[in-house]
Design a protein around this motif. Sequence first.
Motif, PDB file in Angstrom:
ATOM      1  N   ASN A  64     -12.003  64.506  31.908  1.00 13.01           N
ATOM      2  CA  ASN A  64     -12.307  63.266  32.349  1.00 13.01           C
ATOM      3  C   ASN A  64     -13.605  63.037  32.030  1.00 13.01           C
ATOM      4  OD1 ASN A  64     -13.598  64.380  34.583  1.00 13.01           O
ATOM      5  ND2 ASN A  64     -13.438  62.526  35.683  1.00 13.01           N
ATOM      6  N   ALA A  65     -14.143  61.791  32.342  1.00 13.12           N
ATOM      7  CA  ALA A  65     -15.610  61.443  32.029  1.00 13.12           C
ATOM      8  C   ALA A  65     -15.957  60.551  33.122  1.00 13.12           C
ATOM      9  CB  ALA A  65     -15.550  60.512  30.731  1.00 13.12           C
TER      10      ALA A  65
ATOM     11  N   ASP B  31     -14.046  78.409  35.949  1.00 14.63           N
ATOM     12  CA  ASP B  31     -12.576  78.340  36.181  1.00 14.63           C
ATOM     13  C   ASP B  31     -11.822  76.970  35.867  1.00 14.63           C
ATOM     14  OD1 ASP B  31     -12.989  81.008  36.902  1.00 14.63           O
ATOM     15  OD2 ASP B  31     -12.553  80.439  39.018  1.00 14.63           O
ATOM     16  N   ARG B  32     -11.779  76.998  34.643  1.00 16.03           N
ATOM     17  CA  ARG B  32     -10.872  75.733  34.165  1.00 16.03           C
ATOM     18  C   ARG B  32     -11.486  74.325  34.941  1.00 16.03           C
ATOM     19  NH1 ARG B  32      -4.651  75.683  34.816  1.00 16.03           N
ATOM     20  NH2 ARG B  32      -5.119  73.773  33.802  1.00 16.03           N
ATOM     21  N   PRO B  33     -12.697  73.801  34.152  1.00 20.20           N
ATOM     22  CA  PRO B  33     -13.241  72.494  34.914  1.00 20.20           C
ATOM     23  C   PRO B  33     -12.210  71.404  34.624  1.00 20.20           C
ATOM     24  CG  PRO B  33     -14.753  73.681  33.471  1.00 20.20           C
ATOM     25  CD  PRO B  33     -13.525  74.371  33.297  1.00 20.20           C
ATOM     26  N   GLU B  34     -11.977  70.868  35.432  1.00 23.79           N
ATOM     27  CA  GLU B  34     -10.958  69.495  35.666  1.00 23.79           C
ATOM     28  C   GLU B  34     -12.018  68.127  35.816  1.00 23.79           C
ATOM     29  OE1 GLU B  34      -7.685  69.504  35.215  1.00 23.79           O
ATOM     30  OE2 GLU B  34      -6.829  71.363  35.579  1.00 23.79           O
ATOM     31  N   TRP B  35     -11.617  67.320  37.064  1.00 31.14           N
ATOM     32  CA  TRP B  35     -12.220  66.205  37.051  1.00 31.14           C
ATOM     33  C   TRP B  35     -13.576  66.424  37.756  1.00 31.14           C
ATOM     34  CZ3 TRP B  35      -9.545  60.990  37.172  1.00 31.14           C
ATOM     35  CH2 TRP B  35      -8.265  61.085  36.579  1.00 31.14           C
ATOM     36  N   ILE B  36     -14.270  65.698  37.154  1.00 30.98           N
ATOM     37  CA  ILE B  36     -15.639  65.365  37.762  1.00 30.98           C
ATOM     38  C   ILE B  36     -16.069  64.061  38.277  1.00 30.98           C
ATOM     39  CG2 ILE B  36     -18.366  65.474  37.400  1.00 30.98           C
ATOM     40  CD1 ILE B  36     -17.805  67.247  35.170  1.00 30.98           C
TER      41      ILE B  36
ATOM     42  N   THR C 134     -25.390  59.019  46.647  1.00 30.15           N
ATOM     43  CA  THR C 134     -26.407  59.986  46.630  1.00 30.15           C
ATOM     44  C   THR C 134     -26.615  60.655  45.165  1.00 30.15           C
ATOM     45  OG1 THR C 134     -24.884  61.776  46.920  1.00 30.15           O
ATOM     46  CG2 THR C 134     -25.605  60.648  48.951  1.00 30.15           C
ATOM     47  N   ASN C 135     -25.664  60.309  44.318  1.00 31.51           N
ATOM     48  CA  ASN C 135     -25.385  60.886  42.838  1.00 31.51           C
ATOM     49  C   ASN C 135     -25.141  62.434  42.855  1.00 31.51           C
ATOM     50  OD1 ASN C 135     -25.810  58.617  41.529  1.00 31.51           O
ATOM     51  ND2 ASN C 135     -28.122  58.905  41.284  1.00 31.51           N
ATOM     52  N   GLU C 136     -24.746  63.028  44.195  1.00 33.72           N
ATOM     53  CA  GLU C 136     -24.082  64.177  43.945  1.00 33.72           C
ATOM     54  C   GLU C 136     -22.929  64.591  43.338  1.00 33.72           C
ATOM     55  OE1 GLU C 136     -23.509  67.913  47.523  1.00 33.72           O
ATOM     56  OE2 GLU C 136     -23.129  65.717  47.816  1.00 33.72           O
ATOM     57  N   VAL C 137     -22.680  65.703  42.501  1.00 30.76           N
ATOM     58  CA  VAL C 137     -21.889  65.775  41.564  1.00 30.76           C
ATOM     59  C   VAL C 137     -20.716  66.528  41.902  1.00 30.76           C
ATOM     60  CG1 VAL C 137     -21.204  65.813  39.161  1.00 30.76           C
ATOM     61  CG2 VAL C 137     -23.248  65.214  39.788  1.00 30.76           C
ATOM     62  N   TYR C 138     -19.428  66.425  41.832  1.00 35.14           N
ATOM     63  CA  TYR C 138     -18.576  67.218  42.144  1.00 35.14           C
ATOM     64  C   TYR C 138     -17.460  67.643  41.186  1.00 35.14           C
ATOM     65  CZ  TYR C 138     -19.672  66.495  47.142  1.00 35.14           C
ATOM     66  OH  TYR C 138     -20.321  66.665  48.434  1.00 35.14           O
ATOM     67  N   VAL C 139     -17.318  68.934  40.888  1.00 36.97           N
ATOM     68  CA  VAL C 139     -16.131  69.257  39.941  1.00 36.97           C
ATOM     69  C   VAL C 139     -15.057  69.866  40.466  1.00 36.97           C
ATOM     70  CG1 VAL C 139     -17.420  71.132  39.054  1.00 36.97           C
ATOM     71  CG2 VAL C 139     -15.687  70.088  37.669  1.00 36.97           C
ATOM     72  N   THR C 140     -13.689  69.655  40.170  1.00 40.41           N
ATOM     73  CA  THR C 140     -12.686  70.841  40.390  1.00 40.41           C
ATOM     74  C   THR C 140     -12.270  71.894  39.485  1.00 40.41           C
ATOM     75  OG1 THR C 140     -11.197  69.075  39.394  1.00 40.41           O
ATOM     76  CG2 THR C 140     -11.218  68.872  41.741  1.00 40.41           C
TER      77      THR C 140
ATOM     78  N   SER D 286      -4.954  74.424  43.541  1.00 38.55           N
ATOM     79  CA  SER D 286      -5.058  73.625  42.358  1.00 38.55           C
ATOM     80  C   SER D 286      -5.451  72.278  42.407  1.00 38.55           C
ATOM     81  CB  SER D 286      -4.007  73.843  41.393  1.00 38.55           C
ATOM     82  OG  SER D 286      -3.600  75.144  41.138  1.00 38.55           O
ATOM     83  N   PRO D 287      -6.827  72.156  43.043  1.00 35.71           N
ATOM     84  CA  PRO D 287      -7.452  70.916  43.124  1.00 35.71           C
ATOM     85  C   PRO D 287      -7.618  70.341  41.461  1.00 35.71           C
ATOM     86  CG  PRO D 287      -9.092  72.314  43.683  1.00 35.71           C
ATOM     87  CD  PRO D 287      -7.839  73.188  43.570  1.00 35.71           C
ATOM     88  N   ASP D 288      -7.357  69.033  41.337  1.00 38.66           N
ATOM     89  CA  ASP D 288      -7.538  68.442  39.999  1.00 38.66           C
ATOM     90  C   ASP D 288      -8.048  67.105  39.733  1.00 38.66           C
ATOM     91  OD1 ASP D 288      -6.788  67.581  37.230  1.00 38.66           O
ATOM     92  OD2 ASP D 288      -4.825  68.633  37.255  1.00 38.66           O
ATOM     93  N   GLY D 289      -7.213  65.985  40.053  1.00 44.40           N
ATOM     94  CA  GLY D 289      -7.781  64.717  40.173  1.00 44.40           C
ATOM     95  C   GLY D 289      -8.796  64.548  41.259  1.00 44.40           C
TER      96      GLY D 289
END
Length: 691
Positions: A339-340, A451-456, A462-468, A555-558
């Motif tokens: 994703n973007a 480990d397989r980066p999915e959605w960000i 806060t602009n804190e960034v999360y990635v599954t 398996s969190p994804d979206g």
Amino acid sequence: MQQFIDHDDFSTNHSGNEEFNTLLATQVSRRTILKTGVACSTMTFFGSSLIGEVAQAKETAKAVAATIGFKAVEAGTGDKIVVPEGYSYQVISRWGDPLFADSPKWKGDATESSADQAKQVGDNHDGMKFFSIDGKNDEGLLVRNHEYINPDFIFPKGVEVAGAGWNEDWVKKSQRAQGVSVVHIRLENGKWKPVLDSKYNRSINAHDTEMVIVGPAAGTESMKTNADPSGTKVIGTFGNCGNGFTPWNTYLTCEENVTDYFGSLKEGGAESTTHMKRYGVSSKDSEPEYRWETFDKRFDVAEEPNEWNRFGWIVEIDPFDPTSKPKKLSALGHFKHENAAVVIGKDGHVVVYMGDDQRSEYIYKFVSKNKYNPNNQAENRGLLDEGTLYVAQFLDGDTKGDLQGVGKWIPLTLESVGTNGKPLSETFKSMGELLVHTREAADLVGATPMDRPEWIAVHPQTNEVYVTLTNNSDRGSDKERKGMGGVKHPGVDDANPRVKNPYGQIVRWNEKESDPSAMSFTWDVYFLAGNPKVHPAGDLMAGTENITDKNLFNSPDGLAFDKDGRIWIQTDGNFSNKDIYEGMGNNQMLVAVPEAGDRKGEIRRFLVGPSGCEITGITFSPDYKYVFINVQHPGEYGKHPRAPKDVKPQDDPLAFSKWPMGDNEDTENSGGRPRAATVVIWRDDGGVVGA
């Protein structure tokens, strides 16, 4: 993210770069969790210093403390959608539904031709965005990805891919079922309906849609083909997974597993290059559900060795101009885009966060050359054409006793120096060629395999960034160690209890001074998914302490934030409900509050999907009173124990799932086979969803 074939569960990365899992193991070992037997806490075990930084950022931004206001639903294994008490939903815009006023009706037996499919909604919905028309909450454009096809469902009985009954029209049908659809929808008398005579409705697919290539890779030798000697034009998009959107109202579709579509009819296969191997392109047949090369020589790597380089990009689409040509944005890199996530830096530059969804691949961000101008949207249309691509390097930051890791962004430019001490200009002759070979460039500068980066997703305040990081099924296998020259795979040791990592996790980072344009960050693990029902306390396989038997998932994804800072988590994992997955049920969607007073790290299950599906794609109406999600590949047999035994899906497509037939929808012409569809959900009292 596609689950029909486990194509992402192998690694093509043999760089030997230190993996993120090794850093995680170091953090775990340092806190002696395995010795003390104390279950880890996301708030005290991982990253308390990071939380302090985030708290300061929240105070500066005057962030709203989000709360969760619904009663969690139970895990389930049924064949319908389940939502919380006080909520309702509607199934809309299914695969095969009409796109236009003259579209043919769904038959239910898959005998529609490719010409029929060109006028119908595509298959296997994924990422999407609701673009409001004139600021309305009840009318807009639903722009949505169609990632791939299930051959057992999209072709009628008796048609075998590349076998009996196979012909050119079936290839075209498959191509026209993938890509992106634009559907004008409107809320009328409490129901969402398509506006079939709208000028905006559009099929942007793999067969019919001409696109332009922009950015440094346009016109390079690697992008030139017999049909396009200029290297600047390409037909179609496919493998469309997650998405993004821009402040100037354009849609970003992400091309992910495009390598699966290329093969060769040449006896013995085409010659495999190092570049092909690094990306996983077959020198022989494409994946068995496609085989497009049998009737379309573009997908035969012996006939067109560069065609595959023209896919695996992010594509920018103007949904409000149906005459516009989509743009493949080569400045954002060439890999399996999930994703973007688009944000604006403090200095006005546009930042795009991206993950490469394959085991042991990397996380990237792009920073635009020019600045965003909120007063001139036309001027912003070229902001993603030029800029610098960076790749993440995660580091252990505990040199001074801090609890969080640190990291930095490494530029992928010709001047950048690799870990071998040589500038990348000695490997790549131009920036365009470097970007075509994005993975190889990232290997050379020492990026961190994940480990397989999915959605960000980025916190709105806060602009804190999360990635599954969805899972890693086979870390440390003998095959992989052999591929790495016999080197022991990072993470294979007694200190790391998650060598196989079947559950996945969410990692987060905070850029320096909370500025997306910054070049350094601190990171921690938001949570590790796990199963305390089958793993003892103190075992990291049980997950962090905010994982209980009431909110189990894998398996969190979206991933997406709403305006108040609630994070919506969608899953695409094992739905067998057996063994280590006991109690997890079907794939689902959860809502979490990262930090909010005494509700730190709370996670509640909001939705359970039907049999065999993935829950993916999420978007909201402007007032956040409606949430739209996608149900992808319902009824997909896969390898799961709950699937019917000794039944060929094409002989009995409804054996595992009949969804959405009979599930809160108009059942006219809905039978025959399971169908991907969009589901819109709302609160019965008219309030904000999730609150």
